[in-house]
Scaffold this motif. Structure first.
Motif, PDB file in Angstrom:
ATOM      1  N   ASP A   1       0.880  -1.172   0.000  1.00 25.73           N
ATOM      2  CA  ASP A   1       0.000   0.000   0.000  1.00 25.73           C
ATOM      3  C   ASP A   1       0.917   1.221   0.000  1.00 25.73           C
ATOM      4  O   ASP A   1       1.209   1.787   1.054  1.00 25.73           O
ATOM      5  N   PRO A   2       1.405   1.636  -1.185  1.00 18.94           N
ATOM      6  CA  PRO A   2       2.391   2.729  -1.264  1.00 18.94           C
ATOM      7  C   PRO A   2       1.930   4.016  -0.605  1.00 18.94           C
ATOM      8  O   PRO A   2       2.733   4.731   0.002  1.00 18.94           O
ATOM      9  N   LEU A   3       0.651   4.330  -0.702  1.00 25.60           N
ATOM     10  CA  LEU A   3       0.140   5.566  -0.113  1.00 25.60           C
ATOM     11  C   LEU A   3       0.288   5.556   1.403  1.00 25.60           C
ATOM     12  O   LEU A   3       0.777   6.525   2.008  1.00 25.60           O
ATOM     13  N   ILE A   4      -0.111   4.460   2.025  1.00 20.92           N
ATOM     14  CA  ILE A   4      -0.026   4.364   3.479  1.00 20.92           C
ATOM     15  C   ILE A   4       1.425   4.255   3.929  1.00 20.92           C
ATOM     16  O   ILE A   4       1.812   4.815   4.970  1.00 20.92           O
ATOM     17  N   THR A   5       2.241   3.567   3.167  1.00 24.66           N
ATOM     18  CA  THR A   5       3.668   3.500   3.501  1.00 24.66           C
ATOM     19  C   THR A   5       4.266   4.904   3.501  1.00 24.66           C
ATOM     20  O   THR A   5       5.066   5.253   4.378  1.00 24.66           O
ATOM     21  N   LYS A   6       3.852   5.726   2.543  1.00 24.92           N
ATOM     22  CA  LYS A   6       4.313   7.113   2.491  1.00 24.92           C
ATOM     23  C   LYS A   6       3.853   7.883   3.724  1.00 24.92           C
ATOM     24  O   LYS A   6       4.610   8.672   4.308  1.00 24.92           O
ATOM     25  N   ALA A   7       2.609   7.641   4.159  1.00 16.79           N
ATOM     26  CA  ALA A   7       2.085   8.312   5.355  1.00 16.79           C
ATOM     27  C   ALA A   7       2.842   7.875   6.605  1.00 16.79           C
ATOM     28  O   ALA A   7       3.163   8.697   7.483  1.00 16.79           O
ATOM     29  N   ILE A   8       3.137   6.588   6.708  1.00 16.75           N
ATOM     30  CA  ILE A   8       3.887   6.063   7.856  1.00 16.75           C
ATOM     31  C   ILE A   8       5.266   6.716   7.922  1.00 16.75           C
ATOM     32  O   ILE A   8       5.718   7.151   8.993  1.00 16.75           O
ATOM     33  N   LYS A   9       5.924   6.795   6.772  1.00 18.37           N
ATOM     34  CA  LYS A   9       7.258   7.401   6.734  1.00 18.37           C
ATOM     35  C   LYS A   9       7.197   8.890   7.072  1.00 18.37           C
ATOM     36  O   LYS A   9       8.120   9.440   7.692  1.00 18.37           O
ATOM     37  N   ALA A  10       6.110   9.554   6.678  1.00 16.96           N
ATOM     38  CA  ALA A  10       5.959  10.980   6.982  1.00 16.96           C
ATOM     39  C   ALA A  10       5.847  11.199   8.484  1.00 16.96           C
ATOM     40  O   ALA A  10       6.460  12.120   9.043  1.00 16.96           O
ATOM     41  N   ILE A  11       5.079  10.353   9.153  1.00 21.19           N
ATOM     42  CA  ILE A  11       4.947  10.465  10.611  1.00 21.19           C
ATOM     43  C   ILE A  11       6.282  10.186  11.281  1.00 21.19           C
ATOM     44  O   ILE A  11       6.679  10.874  12.224  1.00 21.19           O
ATOM     45  N   LYS A  12       6.987   9.199  10.761  1.00 20.22           N
ATOM     46  CA  LYS A  12       8.289   8.856  11.333  1.00 20.22           C
ATOM     47  C   LYS A  12       9.287  10.003  11.147  1.00 20.22           C
ATOM     48  O   LYS A  12      10.001  10.371  12.096  1.00 20.22           O
ATOM     49  N   SER A  13       9.329  10.583   9.965  1.00 17.81           N
ATOM     50  CA  SER A  13      10.280  11.669   9.718  1.00 17.81           C
ATOM     51  C   SER A  13       9.906  12.923  10.502  1.00 17.81           C
ATOM     52  O   SER A  13      10.762  13.758  10.806  1.00 17.81           O
ATOM     53  N   GLY A  14       8.622  13.069  10.860  1.00 11.54           N
ATOM     54  CA  GLY A  14       8.178  14.198  11.666  1.00 11.54           C
ATOM     55  C   GLY A  14       8.228  13.934  13.157  1.00 11.54           C
ATOM     56  O   GLY A  14       7.678  14.714  13.947  1.00 11.54           O
ATOM     57  N   ASN A  15       8.894  12.824  13.542  1.00 10.82           N
ATOM     58  CA  ASN A  15       9.037  12.443  14.962  1.00 10.82           C
ATOM     59  C   ASN A  15       7.704  12.338  15.685  1.00 10.82           C
ATOM     60  O   ASN A  15       7.594  12.619  16.887  1.00 10.82           O
ATOM     61  N   GLY A  16       6.651  11.939  14.943  1.00  8.10           N
ATOM     62  CA  GLY A  16       5.353  11.692  15.558  1.00  8.10           C
ATOM     63  C   GLY A  16       4.529  12.924  15.836  1.00  8.10           C
ATOM     64  O   GLY A  16       3.514  12.835  16.536  1.00  8.10           O
ATOM     65  N   ASN A  17       4.913  14.058  15.274  1.00  7.49           N
ATOM     66  CA  ASN A  17       4.225  15.308  15.600  1.00  7.49           C
ATOM     67  C   ASN A  17       3.397  15.876  14.455  1.00  7.49           C
ATOM     68  O   ASN A  17       3.086  17.066  14.444  1.00  7.49           O
TER      69      ASN A  17
ATOM     70  N   ILE B   1       6.549   6.701  17.948  1.00 13.21           N
ATOM     71  CA  ILE B   1       7.622   7.388  17.229  1.00 13.21           C
ATOM     72  C   ILE B   1       8.163   8.551  18.056  1.00 13.21           C
ATOM     73  O   ILE B   1       9.385   8.780  18.111  1.00 13.21           O
ATOM     74  N   ARG B   2       7.294   9.283  18.708  1.00 16.95           N
ATOM     75  CA  ARG B   2       7.720  10.398  19.546  1.00 16.95           C
ATOM     76  C   ARG B   2       8.582   9.898  20.715  1.00 16.95           C
ATOM     77  O   ARG B   2       9.607  10.491  21.048  1.00 16.95           O
ATOM     78  N   PHE B   3       8.172   8.786  21.324  1.00 16.04           N
ATOM     79  CA  PHE B   3       8.960   8.172  22.396  1.00 16.04           C
ATOM     80  C   PHE B   3      10.336   7.763  21.877  1.00 16.04           C
ATOM     81  O   PHE B   3      11.355   8.006  22.527  1.00 16.04           O
ATOM     82  N   GLU B   4      10.391   7.149  20.699  1.00 14.20           N
ATOM     83  CA  GLU B   4      11.670   6.739  20.132  1.00 14.20           C
ATOM     84  C   GLU B   4      12.571   7.937  19.861  1.00 14.20           C
ATOM     85  O   GLU B   4      13.794   7.863  20.009  1.00 14.20           O
ATOM     86  N   SER B   5      11.965   9.053  19.478  1.00  5.67           N
ATOM     87  CA  SER B   5      12.737  10.274  19.257  1.00  5.67           C
ATOM     88  C   SER B   5      13.391  10.736  20.549  1.00  5.67           C
ATOM     89  O   SER B   5      14.546  11.182  20.558  1.00  5.67           O
ATOM     90  N   VAL B   6      12.676  10.621  21.659  1.00  9.53           N
ATOM     91  CA  VAL B   6      13.234  10.986  22.965  1.00  9.53           C
ATOM     92  C   VAL B   6      14.422  10.091  23.305  1.00  9.53           C
ATOM     93  O   VAL B   6      15.474  10.573  23.749  1.00  9.53           O
ATOM     94  N   ILE B   7      14.274   8.794  23.087  1.00  8.84           N
ATOM     95  CA  ILE B   7      15.352   7.843  23.386  1.00  8.84           C
ATOM     96  C   ILE B   7      16.605   8.179  22.577  1.00  8.84           C
ATOM     97  O   ILE B   7      17.729   8.143  23.089  1.00  8.84           O
ATOM     98  N   LYS B   8      16.410   8.521  21.309  1.00  5.10           N
ATOM     99  CA  LYS B   8      17.554   8.840  20.453  1.00  5.10           C
ATOM    100  C   LYS B   8      18.230  10.136  20.875  1.00  5.10           C
ATOM    101  O   LYS B   8      19.447  10.285  20.768  1.00  5.10           O
ATOM    102  N   GLN B   9      17.449  11.096  21.345  1.00  2.67           N
ATOM    103  CA  GLN B   9      18.002  12.408  21.684  1.00  2.67           C
ATOM    104  C   GLN B   9      18.680  12.441  23.054  1.00  2.67           C
ATOM    105  O   GLN B   9      19.545  13.279  23.282  1.00  2.67           O
ATOM    106  N   HIS B  10      18.301  11.545  23.948  1.00  4.46           N
ATOM    107  CA  HIS B  10      18.786  11.631  25.331  1.00  4.46           C
ATOM    108  C   HIS B  10      20.305  11.683  25.453  1.00  4.46           C
ATOM    109  O   HIS B  10      20.821  12.482  26.241  1.00  4.46           O
TER     110      HIS B  10
END
Length: 257
Positions: free
Chosen positions: A152-168, A204-213
């Motif tokens: 589902d290329p459209l949804i995969t694109k949406a998932i990646k967009a949320i990931k690149s936006g750190n869940g925000n 994704i937002r939680f993972e962003s925190v873990i990476k930034q700590h």
């Protein structure tokens, strides 16, 4: 404890996040009897051994699904793990099942894959080095890519967009951008990510925190930068995803427990 991350080959980099290797000193540390899981947008396959040398015994393997909940699983005693972490949205393509079927799961690999799992276990067990084991896992995933797959290329694109936006990102705006109803967007998103969009964003937002700590000492600063309303909200989310408050979690990491 020694922990290392290894990037995937070019062919797999859009499907696999990383390989990881974790070793405990068998002469100084007791064997692990519990496998700890924290909230993650990634799913993993893990192989456990009683040590890191080439004569070490293979103990077990399992597939751990993506989850937003902390958990613990009793396992055979181990001192050495090799894992591969892959994006949850690749599950339909790799295994021809909706991603939801692996949500919150911890399954023996041969139960999940059947005879394929047995063959993979045998190859991993007799391989003499970590490098060769990672090569074996990589070749297995490359073969999976050649099979007919759900997509589902459209949804995969949406998932990646949320990931690149750190869940925000705003979920409603994202659905509108792709020209589909919110109900349809939610249904298709869950099928390919394993989560509803809002839960995925939280993970994704939680993972962003873990990476930034490691780059800053201020958890409060990290929390606000990642869209948490206040410290209490951040602490509650953190405990849900890890089972610990932030201070306890990083103290455990520093103590190599």
């Amino acid at each position: 404890m020694e922990y290392n991350l290894i990037p995937p080959c070019k062919e797999l980099e859009n499907h696999i996040s990383h390989f990881w290797v974790c070793t405990w000193n068998s002469s100084l540390e007791k064997p692990n009897t519990t496998y700890f899981v924290v909230g993650s947008s990634l799913s993993e396959i893990v192989f456990a051994f009683n040590g890191r040398d080439k004569d070490s015994s293979f103990l077990f393997s399992a597939i751990q699904g993506h989850t937003h909940l902390a958990n613990q699983y009793p396992v055979d005693e181990f001192h050495h793990l090799i894992g591969v972490a892959f994006y949850s949205y690749t599950i339909p393509g790799f295994f021809n099942i909706p991603s939801t079927e692996l949500n919150d799961k911890f399954i023996p690999l041969n139960t999940f894959l059947g005879n394929e799992g047995n063959v993979l276990n045998e190859k991993i067990a007799i391989a003499p080095s970590t490098e060769e084991r990672i090569d074996i896992i990589s070749e297995y995933f490359k073969l999976l890519l050649q099979q007919p797959k759900m997509a589902d290329p459209l949804i995969t694109k949406a998932i990646k967009a949320i990931k690149s936006g750190n869940g925000n990102l705003r979920i409603e705006a994202l659905a509108n951008e792709f020209g589909i109803s919110q109900k349809q967007f939610n249904r298709r998103f869950k099928r390919f990510s394993g989560f509803n969009p809002k839960t995925y964003s939280r993970v994704i937002r939680f993972e962003s925190v873990i990476k930034q700590h490691p780059t800053t000492s201020s958890l409060t600063e990290i929390a606000y930068e990642n869209g948490y309303f206040d410290q209490a909200h951040f602490n509650n989310e953190f405990k849900l995803f890890t089972g610990f408050n932030p201070k306890e979690f990083w103290n455990l990491s520093e103590e190599d427990i």
